[in-house]
Design a protein around this motif. Structure first.
Motif, PDB file in Angstrom:
ATOM      1  N   ARG A   1       0.824  -1.212   0.000  1.00 52.59           N
ATOM      2  CA  ARG A   1       0.000   0.000   0.000  1.00 52.59           C
ATOM      3  C   ARG A   1       0.855   1.258   0.000  1.00 52.59           C
ATOM      4  O   ARG A   1       0.564   2.227  -0.702  1.00 52.59           O
TER       5      ARG A   1
ATOM      6  N   GLN B   1      -2.665  -4.855  -8.954  1.00 54.78           N
ATOM      7  CA  GLN B   1      -3.429  -3.616  -9.056  1.00 54.78           C
ATOM      8  C   GLN B   1      -4.933  -3.811  -8.896  1.00 54.78           C
ATOM      9  O   GLN B   1      -5.652  -2.893  -8.523  1.00 54.78           O
TER      10      GLN B   1
ATOM     11  N   ASP C   1      -8.054  -4.676  -4.867  1.00 53.32           N
ATOM     12  CA  ASP C   1      -9.099  -3.999  -4.097  1.00 53.32           C
ATOM     13  C   ASP C   1     -10.417  -3.863  -4.847  1.00 53.32           C
ATOM     14  O   ASP C   1     -11.370  -3.295  -4.318  1.00 53.32           O
ATOM     15  N   LEU C   2     -10.470  -4.341  -6.062  1.00 45.00           N
ATOM     16  CA  LEU C   2     -11.651  -4.108  -6.885  1.00 45.00           C
ATOM     17  C   LEU C   2     -12.795  -5.051  -6.528  1.00 45.00           C
ATOM     18  O   LEU C   2     -12.582  -6.219  -6.206  1.00 45.00           O
ATOM     19  N   ASP C   3     -13.987  -4.533  -6.581  1.00 42.61           N
ATOM     20  CA  ASP C   3     -15.205  -5.294  -6.334  1.00 42.61           C
ATOM     21  C   ASP C   3     -15.988  -5.294  -7.648  1.00 42.61           C
ATOM     22  O   ASP C   3     -16.812  -4.418  -7.892  1.00 42.61           O
TER      23      ASP C   3
ATOM     24  N   GLU D   1     -12.968   3.912 -10.687  1.00 40.14           N
ATOM     25  CA  GLU D   1     -11.997   3.512  -9.680  1.00 40.14           C
ATOM     26  C   GLU D   1     -10.619   4.118  -9.934  1.00 40.14           C
ATOM     27  O   GLU D   1      -9.842   4.330  -8.997  1.00 40.14           O
TER      28      GLU D   1
ATOM     29  N   ARG E   1     -10.007   7.016  -7.684  1.00 37.29           N
ATOM     30  CA  ARG E   1     -10.021   6.954  -6.224  1.00 37.29           C
ATOM     31  C   ARG E   1      -9.325   5.732  -5.627  1.00 37.29           C
ATOM     32  O   ARG E   1      -9.103   5.689  -4.411  1.00 37.29           O
ATOM     33  N   ASN E   2      -8.990   4.747  -6.440  1.00 35.18           N
ATOM     34  CA  ASN E   2      -8.367   3.529  -5.942  1.00 35.18           C
ATOM     35  C   ASN E   2      -6.858   3.638  -6.104  1.00 35.18           C
ATOM     36  O   ASN E   2      -6.324   3.555  -7.208  1.00 35.18           O
ATOM     37  N   THR E   3      -6.172   3.821  -5.003  1.00 33.42           N
ATOM     38  CA  THR E   3      -4.730   4.089  -5.034  1.00 33.42           C
ATOM     39  C   THR E   3      -3.941   2.950  -5.657  1.00 33.42           C
ATOM     40  O   THR E   3      -3.036   3.170  -6.475  1.00 33.42           O
TER      41      THR E   3
ATOM     42  N   LEU F   1      -4.950   0.515  -7.751  1.00 32.61           N
ATOM     43  CA  LEU F   1      -5.230   0.406  -9.187  1.00 32.61           C
ATOM     44  C   LEU F   1      -4.534   1.514  -9.957  1.00 32.61           C
ATOM     45  O   LEU F   1      -3.881   1.263 -10.975  1.00 32.61           O
ATOM     46  N   ARG F   2      -4.678   2.739  -9.480  1.00 28.71           N
ATOM     47  CA  ARG F   2      -4.096   3.888 -10.186  1.00 28.71           C
ATOM     48  C   ARG F   2      -2.580   3.768 -10.284  1.00 28.71           C
ATOM     49  O   ARG F   2      -1.987   4.014 -11.331  1.00 28.71           O
TER      50      ARG F   2
END
Length: 204
Positions: A14, A62, A65-67, A88, A91-93, A95-96
């Motif tokens: 993270r 990456q 965290d995806l749903d 996402e 806002r998804n650190t 993934l980005r």
């Protein structure tokens, strides 16, 4: 002991995502990531031997965290999935950062293509379900389209990042689908699909 090791690796991953996402691969350092994670140097090197190892982990994981959307299978779910990813990306650190590293990896000599193949296979699964449901044109090649969609999404997010900090990415992906769908599905199938931006309004 095992649980603590798992937690430490997660904290490092993270922290690496945050740092890589902020400054990219060249601007990141192991020391900066360790400081962000708040772990010892020994603990960090136990899990990752180098900055390159951390970068590869962020690229490969990456999607952790995806749903993923679980709506109607086939083309609608693939549409929903790509628009969900577009949202996402803002806002998804993890993934980005993973996407940024995958795009910029030539600077670091990583040559980590596996994540692109993973996404293509994920998209192809939905396309094969769409074929079983009679949603694809007979000549549509699921594997080719899936790979093309990954490439198009990658290019769209790069342009969106430069133009708006990815604020307009869902709209760009919606427009991408409007251009691609006629070569993939019959008109009556396209008419049934909903192309939504920001998880709400139909933009057609």
């Amino acid at each position: 002991m095992q649980e603590r090791a798992v937690r430490t690796r997660e904290v490092l991953l993270r922290a690496a995502a945050e740092v890589f996402g902020e400054v990219g691969y060249p601007g990141a350092s192991i020391a900066k990531i360790i400081d962000r994670a708040g772990v010892t140097t020994g603990a960090a090197y136990f899990h990752f031997r180098s900055k390159e190892g951390l970068a590869r982990a962020v690229i490969r994981e990456q999607a952790a965290d995806l749903d993923f959307p679980e709506g109607e299978a086939g083309l609608q779910r693939l549409l929903d999935l790509t628009l969900y990813l577009a949202r996402e990306m803002r806002r998804n650190t993890l993934l980005r950062a993973g996407v940024r590293l995958a795009v910029e990896q030539s600077e670091a000599g990583l040559q980590e293509y596996s994540i692109y193949q993973w996404w293509a296979e994920r998209f192809e699964q939905e396309l094969e379900e769409a074929r079983e449901r009679g949603e694809l044109l007979p000549e549509a090649d699921a594997a080719v389209f899936a790979s093309t969609l990954v490439a198009a999404f990658t290019g769209a997010q790069i342009m969106s990042q430069l133009a708006s900090g990815r604020a307009d990415l869902p709209g760009r992906i919606a427009n991408l689908w409007r251009c691609l769908l006629p070569g993939l599905a019959p008109a009556d199938v396209i008419d049934r699909l909903e192309i939504t931006v920001d998880g709400g309004a139909d933009t057609r």
